[in-house]
Write an enzyme that holds these catalytic residues in place. Sequence first.
Site: not given
Length: 567
Positions: A425-427
């Site tokens: 997550y978060e890229g």
Amino acid sequence: MTFRAPVSEYEFLLNHVVGYDAIPATDRFAEATSDVVSAILNEAGKMCGEVMAPLQRNGDLTPAYLENGVLRTSPGFGDGFKAIAEGGWIGMSAPEEYGGMGLPLTVATAVNEMMAGACLSLQLAPLMSQGQIEALEHHASDAIKELYLPKLISGEWSGTMNLTEPQAGSDVGALSSKAVPNGDGTYAVSGQKIFISWGDNDFCGNICHLVLARLPDGGPGTKGISLFLVPKFLPDADGNPGKANDLKVVSLEHKMGLHGSPTCVMQYDGAIGWLVGAEHGGMAAMFTMMNNARLGVGGQGVGAGEGAYQHALAYALERKQGRTASGTIVDHADVRRMLMEMKAELFASRAILLACAQAIDMQAATGDKTWASRAAFLTPIAKAFGTDTGIRVAETGVQVHGGMGFIEESGAAQYCRDVRVTAIYEGTNGIQSMDLVARKMMDGGEMASALIDEIEEQAERARATHPNMAESVWQACESLREATEWLVSQQDMQDRFAGSVPYLRAFARVLGGHYHLAAAMADQGGPREKLARFYITRMLPEHSGLLAHAQAGAAGTFALSLEELAG
Ligand SMILES: Cc1cc2nc3c(=O)[nH]c(=O)nc-3n(C[C@H](O)[C@H](O)[C@H](O)COP(=O)(O)OP(=O)(O)OC[C@H]3O[C@@H](n4cnc5c(N)ncnc54)[C@H](O)[C@@H]3O)c2cc1C
């Protein structure tokens, strides 16, 4: 097992490795002196050990669930969140005028990491609020700031971030959620969002969703996206939670870990929202939140790794097996190797995290663009290397436990399962690496070069006291310089992208060597010098294989046809 927040490690890193003293030397952060920071870290550390750590297993064993559409969180999580809020830990770096502490992000980063080590799934809740606070602070209207910021900072309300849709993950520009003006300054937001962390809870008076959606005249791709603040309950005339908004949690995802954090499928059916930032300027506003969150997620990785390390060390000190001096496995050379690797890697990734946070603070305090470029360059490294470290350390922690590592009661496996998502997550870490070799090198590699120069300058200074270690770091730097020049000269971006992950890892390896060398110089004859020698002798050499991979180009990665891949 008790969790001991690594306060003294932070004090050492801040005072002797990353040059924290530059921060209180600015007007903006003049009050955040080392003594003040030590007191804050000790206070936070106490809360982590006494309040949060006992909740770690609750989240795993009794996950959040939906009961007739109402979300019930894991036992103790409500009280845990309240303790975090009452300690002021949500608004550590938020503006004082809205009730925050106005502390440097560097300090908040340390505290966030300690909280993640104590209980990752609960720590994600304040982390989401922190990102939202920052986005609102920079992009929302004064009216929104005045109503929402004090409540988010005090923890009375909480925040979420809604980007992902089934067809729009890494490619955020593919999202299809819509927003239509209601004609009264508000918007009707509709669409489905998936994987929304802490999309609901049963301990805050309101849940404030930041939602990316497209206005009717919004073009395709990321340029046509706007950002909306969509609360679960519409504030009444006095700013208290009023009528329920048209949104709901449809279901919770069944995950491999991080069970204490409810990951929600959210449905918005003409929910009332307020624009944050400019029309079609949603990505710029969201990026404020994402950059904060990327550093925060890097800290989650390091924190979870710290928890796993402490767990493994405690086990190794007790487990009797084989003939060793102490009678326990801690005196087997291979077990020591694992523990040393874990500790050395945590030190390196923590230093990178702090260096990145420090650059953000210095940019905020001075407005100097060089600090901004440095922060931008270090952010993907801090995120990807911090989370890769957490995963590797947690996995090694299982190995230290032997068969017990595979048995859930030991708790070692939970660290592995929980931390795994931080690389996603978060890229994803792949996307971080591509960002590093593309957007962050649009300056022709200038910032990369500046960092490499800095590492070499320190290595030159270190030759007087630590000639061998200094030479190894200096040589590694030269290889990194060559690889950077090669990458920058590639016209076909696929050639850069194919090697972006090994390049990022190699950069982190060399930065790790740099910070370990600084520690060795500051702690001559002490344990940090010994740890630095271990890292520089045994772990730094990995950079050379990574850099060979980084410069091999894309052709080889596409060498097998799809049929051959399946064959
Ligand atoms: C537990 C959990 C919590 C989450 N919380 C939130 C949240 O609170 N809010 C929110 O909005 N989202 C959240 N997410 C979503 C998360 O951010 C996405 O899962 C992530 O961005 C990846 O998107 P995806 O799952 O669609 O994977 P995909 O984008 O389909 O990626 C699949 C693979 O392809 C690679 N890939 C994709 N595109 C490219 C490219 N252009 N170049 C190279 N490789 C590429 C990826 O790196 C990955 O390895 C959460 C996810 C999970 C699992």
